[in-house]
Design an enzyme around this catalytic site. Structure first.
Site, PDB file in Angstrom:
ATOM      1  N   SER A 190      93.956-125.165  52.362  1.00  0.00           N
ATOM      2  CA  SER A 190      92.705-124.420  52.383  1.00  0.00           C
ATOM      3  C   SER A 190      93.008-122.924  52.523  1.00  0.00           C
ATOM      4  CB  SER A 190      91.835-124.951  53.522  1.00  0.00           C
ATOM      5  OG  SER A 190      90.498-124.620  53.330  1.00  0.00           O
ATOM      6  N   ASP A 433      86.819-131.905  45.164  1.00  0.00           N
ATOM      7  CA  ASP A 433      86.697-130.949  46.262  1.00  0.00           C
ATOM      8  C   ASP A 433      85.896-129.749  45.767  1.00  0.00           C
ATOM      9  OD1 ASP A 433      87.042-129.059  48.260  1.00  0.00           O
ATOM     10  OD2 ASP A 433      89.145-128.671  47.762  1.00  0.00           O
ATOM     11  N   HIS A 458      89.417-132.381  49.789  1.00  0.00           N
ATOM     12  CA  HIS A 458      90.019-131.158  50.311  1.00  0.00           C
ATOM     13  C   HIS A 458      91.299-131.460  51.105  1.00  0.00           C
ATOM     14  CE1 HIS A 458      89.538-126.878  50.934  1.00  0.00           C
ATOM     15  NE2 HIS A 458      89.668-126.991  52.242  1.00  0.00           N
TER      16      HIS A 458
END
Length: 502
Positions: A190, A433, A458
């Site tokens: 991320s 995602d 994710h």
């Protein structure tokens, strides 16, 4: 590694009325590797990790790496952890796998991240995990209260400083273990995935390569994607159940209709069993949009599933007519579980992590996420940069720099830039995602590769393995580690060719 808004993180919240005006004009979901809705303590570990091989350390870190004023020489204690159980040692120039922390505590990362532990034995690697400054227990100025107080102390919280922190600690680790030529592979997810890619580009003399999982580094003003975050949320829910999608789409007007009645907010509060009275229909709509986005972004495992949410919304109970808002509430319960009441501000609580991330999104991590017209499940509310800036200025007295990330890291023409001076980077994304719209989804060169999966969520490739993981996920992880093995093998070959020893 954020909000009253969904998901990786961007957690954007504030207690100021000006910023709540801003929120009405932009919906920036959080990043973050793990879902928060199943975790009641956002600043605590998601589970206890009892690993006798994992040793905790603190590094005396510089406050400011880029100036030479007296204050820049202040230091703070930065937390990191090492697992040397499977390391083959300096004599073999055995590799180092380094996890670069994101907007979370080290405890949360250690309990969630499996990629290093899963592959450490295979590579005979030293495992290093580093906590990001201003998160967890890594607090400058002596305490979280002081560090997070205002812009004068928060000004030292940014990506460039974090990368320099990682560089200093990794060089310290190599010196500590007397391993000058052990190759380092950095891993992040991320926001941390962006950091991993940027670290390889900014510090190629330290990191041999990088695995950037679910890194939306193209989701900035100068490189924003054609379709946005909520387009994918809509697409996944519609693909799961068109009936579910249609009911969600209709529910927003129904919520406003009920709210407009005498005592309408009280009716909605009882309908959704809210813990506190609603201030407006926005409260419940924001709560629900967060649920849908969270369910899609972390759509993995039996308990965290878009299918569960939609099945609850679609369900026809026997001998009872179920109203539209009854169904919508059932979807929320399917994700959150049965509770005595539901906190519609569950992401807005001022935890230390949220405060730090709020600053980062009001300074340099400015992602133009909104409800655009193609996001057909949601009422159209495009991102509004003007109100966003006004809200941040009201909170901190400083103006966000929406173009700084693209200026500093040079990602506007990502194919050209990475082809010219990038190498040994894996960009992994799951196309289910929502943040994948801002990811690198095409191979750039032989050594800058994109690995993507149609159903991945994710950071799914780097989190802990689960029993029953789908075959495509097992194959994706195996492909990633084989690429990393090839980087290390080439590096070791180059050492021999140059007659370089310890």
């Amino acid at each position: 590694m954020s909000l009253p808004f969904p998901i990786l993180l961007l957690l954007i919240f504030s207690t100021s009325s000006s910023f709540f005006i801003t929120l009405a004009h932009c919906k920036i979901p959080r990043l973050g590797i793990s879902p928060k809705m199943l975790t009641n303590e956002p600043d605590a570990p998601t589970q206890k990790l009892n690993d006798p091989n994992l040793k905790m350390f603190y590094f005396n870190q510089n406050l400011d790496h880029f100036t030479f004023t007296p204050k820049s020489y202040m230091t703070f204690q930065q937390r990191y952890a090492i697992d040397s159980k499977h390391w083959a040692g300096a004599k073999d120039n055995a590799p180092i796998l380094a996890f670069l922390g994101e907007e979370s505590s080290l405890d949360s990362d250690l309990s969630a991240i499996g990629f290093l532990r899963d592959n450490g034995p295979r590579l005979k690697a030293l495992l290093v995990y580093i906590e990001h400054r201003y998160y967890g227990k890594t607090m400058p100025f002596g305490s979280a209260e002081e560090a997070l107080k205002n812009a004068s102390t928060l000004g030292y919280l940014n990506a460039a400083q974090a990368l320099a922190d990682y560089a200093a600690i990794l060089l310290h680790v190599k010196e500590k273990y007397s391993t000058k030529h052990s190759p380092i592979i950095v891993i992040g997810g991320s926001y941390g995935g962006m950091l991993a890619a940027w670290f390889r580009l900014k510090y190629p003399h330290i990191a041999l390569g990088a695995l950037a999982s679910s890194a939306p580094l193209l989701y900035f003003e100068d490189s924003r994607p054609k379709f946005g975050y909520y387009y994918i949320v809509t697409k996944v829910i519609k693909g799961t159940s068109e009936r579910c999608y249609n009911m969600i789409r209709k529910s927003w007007k129904e919520i406003d209709r009920v709210a407009a009645k005498p005592n309408g907010l009280l009716i909605l509060s009882k309908q959704f069993k809210t813990c506190a009275p609603l201030n407006g229909s926005f409260d419940i709509k924001d709560f629900l949009s967060t649920i849908y986005a969270e369910a899609v972004q972390y759509n993995r495992g039996p308990s965290y599933s878009v299918t569960n949410v939609c099945n609850a919304i679609d369900n026809n109970p026997p001998n009872r007519k179920k109203g539209l808002l009854d169904r919508i509430f059932a979807g929320a319960v399917a994700l959150l579980g049965n509770q005595s009441c539901y906190d519609t501000n569950m992401f807005a609580h001022p935890t230390n992590n949220n405060k730090a991330w709020r600053w980062q999104t009001c300074s340099e991590i400015v992602m133009p996420v909104g409800y655009d017209k193609q996001d057909t499940m949601f009422p159209t509310t495009p991102f509004n940069m003007t109100s966003y800036i006004e809200g941040c200025k009201a909170d901190y007295g400083v103006t966000p720099r929406p173009h700084w990330i693209t200026t500093y890291f040079g990602i506007q023409d990502v194919k050209l830039i990475l082809r010219k001076f990038g190498s040994n980077i894996i960009f992994s994304n799951g196309l289910a995602d929502p943040y994948s719209v801002g990811g690198v989804l095409e191979d750039i060169s032989d050594s800058v590769v994109a690995i993507k999966s149609n159903n991945g969520s994710h950071c799914q490739d780097i989190v802990m393995k689960r029993k029953g993981d789908p075959e495509w996920l097992v194959m994706q992880r195996d492909k990633e580690i084989k690429i990393i093995e090839s980087w290390i093998a080439t590096y070791q070959k180059d050492l021999r060719a140059l007659n370089i020893s310890i």
